[in-house]
Write a protein that holds these residues in place. Structure first.
Motif, PDB file in Angstrom:
ATOM      1  N   GLU A 137      47.475  44.805  41.904  1.00  0.00           N
ATOM      2  CA  GLU A 137      47.198  45.616  43.096  1.00  0.00           C
ATOM      3  C   GLU A 137      47.492  44.847  44.379  1.00  0.00           C
ATOM      4  O   GLU A 137      48.042  45.394  45.338  1.00  0.00           O
ATOM      5  N   SER A 150      47.236  38.169  29.174  1.00  0.00           N
ATOM      6  CA  SER A 150      46.219  38.489  28.162  1.00  0.00           C
ATOM      7  C   SER A 150      46.819  38.763  26.775  1.00  0.00           C
ATOM      8  O   SER A 150      46.187  38.448  25.773  1.00  0.00           O
ATOM      9  N   THR A 184      43.953  43.008  31.794  1.00  0.00           N
ATOM     10  CA  THR A 184      42.536  42.782  32.088  1.00  0.00           C
ATOM     11  C   THR A 184      42.255  43.218  33.530  1.00  0.00           C
ATOM     12  O   THR A 184      43.185  43.439  34.313  1.00  0.00           O
ATOM     13  N   LYS A 185      40.978  43.272  33.867  1.00  0.00           N
ATOM     14  CA  LYS A 185      40.621  43.639  35.245  1.00  0.00           C
ATOM     15  C   LYS A 185      41.260  42.690  36.251  1.00  0.00           C
ATOM     16  O   LYS A 185      41.774  43.100  37.288  1.00  0.00           O
ATOM     17  N   ALA A 186      41.222  41.400  35.913  1.00  0.00           N
ATOM     18  CA  ALA A 186      41.780  40.403  36.833  1.00  0.00           C
ATOM     19  C   ALA A 186      43.289  40.606  36.992  1.00  0.00           C
ATOM     20  O   ALA A 186      43.837  40.481  38.097  1.00  0.00           O
ATOM     21  N   GLU A 187      43.950  40.918  35.889  1.00  0.00           N
ATOM     22  CA  GLU A 187      45.397  41.123  35.947  1.00  0.00           C
ATOM     23  C   GLU A 187      45.738  42.347  36.799  1.00  0.00           C
ATOM     24  O   GLU A 187      46.666  42.312  37.619  1.00  0.00           O
ATOM     25  N   GLU A 193      44.692  33.180  25.658  1.00  0.00           N
ATOM     26  CA  GLU A 193      43.295  33.311  26.118  1.00  0.00           C
ATOM     27  C   GLU A 193      42.369  32.381  25.333  1.00  0.00           C
ATOM     28  O   GLU A 193      41.473  31.752  25.898  1.00  0.00           O
ATOM     29  N   GLU A 208      40.277  29.677  27.235  1.00  0.00           N
ATOM     30  CA  GLU A 208      38.831  29.924  27.323  1.00  0.00           C
ATOM     31  C   GLU A 208      38.026  29.237  26.228  1.00  0.00           C
ATOM     32  O   GLU A 208      36.874  28.864  26.446  1.00  0.00           O
ATOM     33  N   GLN A 236      50.913  28.304  36.479  1.00  0.00           N
ATOM     34  CA  GLN A 236      51.327  29.543  37.150  1.00  0.00           C
ATOM     35  C   GLN A 236      51.929  29.249  38.518  1.00  0.00           C
ATOM     36  O   GLN A 236      52.896  29.882  38.940  1.00  0.00           O
ATOM     37  N   ALA A 294      52.341  39.049  39.662  1.00  0.00           N
ATOM     38  CA  ALA A 294      51.086  39.140  38.917  1.00  0.00           C
ATOM     39  C   ALA A 294      51.335  38.732  37.470  1.00  0.00           C
ATOM     40  O   ALA A 294      52.129  39.363  36.774  1.00  0.00           O
ATOM     41  N   ALA A 340      43.899  43.611  39.129  1.00  0.00           N
ATOM     42  CA  ALA A 340      43.602  43.276  40.534  1.00  0.00           C
ATOM     43  C   ALA A 340      44.753  42.487  41.153  1.00  0.00           C
ATOM     44  O   ALA A 340      45.146  42.714  42.308  1.00  0.00           O
ATOM     45  N   SER A 341      45.308  41.588  40.379  1.00  0.00           N
ATOM     46  CA  SER A 341      46.428  40.783  40.852  1.00  0.00           C
ATOM     47  C   SER A 341      47.652  41.668  41.109  1.00  0.00           C
ATOM     48  O   SER A 341      48.381  41.490  42.094  1.00  0.00           O
TER      49      SER A 341
END
Lengths: 379, 379
Positions: free
Chosen positions: B347, B230, B339-342, B240, B244, B263, B226, B344-345
């Motif tokens: 998890e 960020s 971050t949420k995405a990180e 970022e 972005e 990545q 993962a 989640a990754s």
């Protein structure tokens, strides 16, 4: 000192320790260490910023030399050159976290050698099981000629060159002649015979290798090396007294037969590594070669014998291991002393090296001796 | 400082230089270095005298670790253990002139592990081209179980163990469970993903790797890692903002597609080395693993993420790369932020590692999770 992980933590017990240690700071004997530390600050921890080129960097010895040079913090400017790409090695180094180093890999000699100040070359074919070093002669003499030509063409201002591909005395000589460099600027790896002798003696007597002093070999690197053991001591006892007068160290003697066998083991040291590892030695030559360059860069003086160009009345126009050291002035000869038998053994080695040299002249990879000056005015 | 080659030479010019440099001695910022120097004298230059065992010492990674540990002067007491004899490696080290080191090679685990204080194990089968790390699972889990058993039997007082054979998160976990050690005493090599990420970003932007900060990966080592980017900055610019908001560094941007590709390259970093070198990476894992042990020995703190045993509400009963550092207290967790995405990754990575763990339980090389405490009371 277990408690100091970098920063002095103030606590009663440790403060006392600090004071005791502070007295140490005043000792004149420690000055060299302070200067080393100061030097560290001047170069961000590197010995120099000069460009170091590792030739044959894709190979086992070459890739180890790259890592060793970075770990010893010789220079942040390191170039990996090989006819095969050494990019995999370069990537491994970048991925090791040597972040402040500038690690370049190239297969182009023009890029590799441009402005090089130090070179170590392992850029020959490796020795396979059953091969003698001399079997490699023809192919590697050609590689040495190319190395010399590249130096002359792209980096005539190089400071020091270490040649380690076999037979190193010959490839070093060919490199020197074609490069146009001065004799004190080119050395070959010869220390391995001496470290093998020291290690074998330490093992036989069951002592630390630090207890074995002045055990050196000169002449050729390999089967024709000349062992100079008359000044050798084991734990302070002269080796001669052990062999000739039956003295013992650690309860162990060494008779003439055993001594001859031990020398034979040293001569076969390279073959023994091949037998044990199923590959030729690469870690020890890589490490020692980088230590040679470290000496030339002004770091720890390299005190094992190196292969050097000799031009005395007795020994001339060959490169061979001689009493020597490497410092920032390059490779420097020490006086040669030995018994009659040792000198005779060196003479045999010298003859052997003359023959090898003449073979290379025959192959056309070296001019005739009388013409060397036209190729290299420093000879 | 070119003139100081170790001993202060007294001459008018240099004396002035000496005085200037003496002012340096008083700077508080330099105290850590004086203490390092003093520590050097206390241990004859070694960080510790504790016994270090290199498991798998005959292999490419193992033999490199031996050399690296000796070069970094971790300890003079080093034991090379392998089911194949590592005597060839031991001989190479002795022949490198590490004279004050006590280098022992053995194929007997009783000899190897007796009184060991530090262990690094690369003692699994190597990964071949085309194999995933998980393909190695069955054989290497068994090797890990043996390692854990040997630790429990021969050196329960070992201080720190680094496990690096793949899949390292699983082999580390198996070792921990069977060894009976505390979770902070066992870590696995995970840094390589982070160093690969940093190196890839440095290459993309054409900056030094020192300019890439806080680029770390957590979770599994390999395909399921993962990326936590960020907090990453490139030459002071937030990654970022580059991805972005189209900011540039060194004239170069990085859009989302390029970032995904980069990545992917990092994930395939190990396979890329195999492609480039025709062998799996060995220098970078060896070097980083030894740097982990150096941290545990009280040397430079190891600041890359390691694979650590996690036992929180969210993540538990697995070993995985987490924000952490290694010092003389062992491996220490840092707070996890992402971050949420990180998250989640991470998890997903955690789930993957749970599956691998359950496979190993199925193979019988780990007890059921609820029984771990009976094997290792520290879990």
């Amino acid at each position: 000192m277990e408690n100091f992980t970098g920063i002095c933590k103030v606590s009663a017990g440790i403060t006392i320790k600090c004071r005791t240690k502070l007295l140490y700071l005043r000792s004149a004997a420690l000055w060299p260490y302070w200067f080393e530390t100061l030097k560290f600050f001047n170069t961000m921890g590197y010995l120099t910023k000069d460009k170091l080129v590792i030739v044959g960097a894709a190979g086992m010895i070459g890739s180890n030399m790259v890592q060793t040079a970075l770990m010893l913090k010789l220079t942040p400017n390191i170039c990996l050159y090989d006819v095969f790409s050494a990019e995999g090695v370069a990537e491994e180094m970048r991925q090791s976290g040597f972040d402040d180093a500038n690690i370049l890999s190239t297969t182009d000699p023009a890029v590799a050698f441009k402005d090089a100040k130090y070179i170590i070359s392992s850029g020959g074919a490796p020795r396979k099981e059953g091969m003698t070093r001399e079997d490699l002669l023809a192919g590697n003499a050609k590689a040495a000629q190319e190395l010399g030509d590249n130096i002359k063409k792209y980096c005539p201002k190089v400071k020091f060159v270490v040649v380690i591909f076999n037979p190193a005395d010959v490839t070093g000589l060919v490199t020197l002649v074609h490069s146009g460099l001065k004799p004190n600027q080119v050395a070959t790896l010869a220390a391995l015979d001496s470290t093998r002798l020291k290690s074998a003696l330490a093992k036989h007597f069951g002592v630390s290798a630090t207890e074995v002093k002045k055990a050196y070999t000169y002449g050729g690197h390999g089967e024709k090396m000349a062992v100079f053991a008359s000044p050798t001591t084991i734990a302070g006892v002269k080796l001669e007294d052990i062999i000739e007068n039956g003295k013992k160290v650690n309860g162990k003697g060494l008779n003439a037969k055993q001594w001859a066998e031990l020398q034979q083991d040293v001569i076969q040291g390279g073959a023994k590594i091949i037998e044990l590892r199923r590959r030729s030695s690469f870690q020890s030559p890589a490490y020692l070669a980088v230590k040679m360059i470290e000496g030339a860069m002004g770091g720890h003086v390299f005190n094992y014998p190196s292969g050097v160009y000799v031009d005395s009345k007795k020994y001339n126009h060959v490169m061979m291991a001689m009493p020597s050291f490497i410092d920032k002035n390059g490779v420097n000869l020490r006086p040669l002393k030995g018994t009659k038998a040792e000198i005779a053994s060196l003479e045999a080695s010298y003859e052997h090296l003359q023959n090898l040299r003449d073979q290379v002249i025959g192959l056309g990879q070296l001019p005739k001796v009388e013409d060397w000056k036209t190729v290299n005015k420093n000879l």
